[in-house]
Design a protein around this motif. Structure first.
Motif, short mmCIF file in Angstrom:
data_model
loop_
_atom_site.label_atom_id
_atom_site.label_comp_id
_atom_site.label_asym_id
_atom_site.label_seq_id
_atom_site.Cartn_x
_atom_site.Cartn_y
_atom_site.Cartn_z
N GLU A 19 0.85 -1.20 0.00
CA GLU A 19 0.00 0.00 0.00
C GLU A 19 0.88 1.23 0.00
O GLU A 19 1.88 1.30 0.71
CB GLU A 19 -0.83 0.08 1.29
N TRP A 20 0.49 2.23 -0.78
CA TRP A 20 1.19 3.51 -0.76
C TRP A 20 0.74 4.32 0.44
O TRP A 20 -0.45 4.37 0.74
CB TRP A 20 0.92 4.30 -2.04
N LEU A 21 1.68 4.96 1.12
CA LEU A 21 1.36 5.88 2.21
C LEU A 21 1.71 7.28 1.75
O LEU A 21 2.84 7.53 1.31
CB LEU A 21 2.16 5.54 3.47
N THR A 22 0.77 8.20 1.83
CA THR A 22 1.05 9.57 1.41
C THR A 22 2.01 10.21 2.41
O THR A 22 2.09 9.81 3.57
CB THR A 22 -0.23 10.41 1.34
N ARG A 25 0.40 11.31 5.60
CA ARG A 25 0.07 10.17 6.48
C ARG A 25 1.31 9.70 7.25
O ARG A 25 1.24 9.38 8.44
CB ARG A 25 -0.50 9.04 5.65
N ARG A 54 4.16 9.27 -7.24
CA ARG A 54 3.23 10.39 -7.05
C ARG A 54 1.85 9.96 -7.51
O ARG A 54 1.71 9.28 -8.52
CB ARG A 54 3.66 11.61 -7.86
N MET A 55 0.85 10.42 -6.77
CA MET A 55 -0.53 10.21 -7.19
C MET A 55 -0.79 11.15 -8.37
O MET A 55 -0.04 12.11 -8.56
CB MET A 55 -1.47 10.53 -6.02
N THR A 59 0.52 14.33 -5.15
CA THR A 59 0.88 13.98 -3.78
C THR A 59 1.95 12.90 -3.78
O THR A 59 1.80 11.88 -4.44
CB THR A 59 -0.35 13.47 -3.00
N ARG A 60 3.03 13.13 -3.04
CA ARG A 60 4.09 12.12 -2.94
C ARG A 60 3.65 10.98 -2.05
O ARG A 60 3.01 11.18 -1.02
CB ARG A 60 5.38 12.73 -2.37
N CYS A 61 4.03 9.77 -2.44
CA CYS A 61 3.69 8.56 -1.69
C CYS A 61 4.94 7.71 -1.56
O CYS A 61 5.81 7.72 -2.42
CB CYS A 61 2.62 7.76 -2.42
N CYS A 66 5.00 -2.05 -3.77
CA CYS A 66 3.82 -1.38 -4.32
C CYS A 66 3.86 -1.36 -5.84
O CYS A 66 4.93 -1.32 -6.45
CB CYS A 66 3.75 0.05 -3.82
#
Length: 74
Positions: A19-22, A25, A54-55, A59-61, A66
């Motif tokens: 899972e990507w975490l922003t 977060r 990046r989304m 937003t960086r993740c 992943c």
């Protein structure tokens, strides 16, 4: 302090493997300034211990194991 922060970030992304975490977060999980967390994450990415993407909204993740998000390059 860097060692403890690195360890905390690695534990956080390992707990959510796949899972990507922003970035916001991750900042909330380790309660450190965003620029400090981003800098350490960049070090971990450079060392091959973490992935970055990046989304589509920019937003960086960060994460491990992943799939690419399809946004702009990190």
């Amino acid at each position: 302090m860097n060692f403890a922060l690195k360890a905390s970030l690695l534990i956080a992304v390992d707990a959510y493997a796949g899972e990507w975490l922003t970035l916001p977060r991750l900042v909330a999980r380790v309660v450190r300034p965003m620029h400090e967390v981003e800098s350490i994450c960049d070090e971990l990415v450079a060392a091959g211990q973490m992935q970055a993407d990046r989304m589509p909204d920019g937003t960086r993740c960060f994460g491990v194991q992943c799939q690419p998000l399809g946004g702009a390059a990190p």
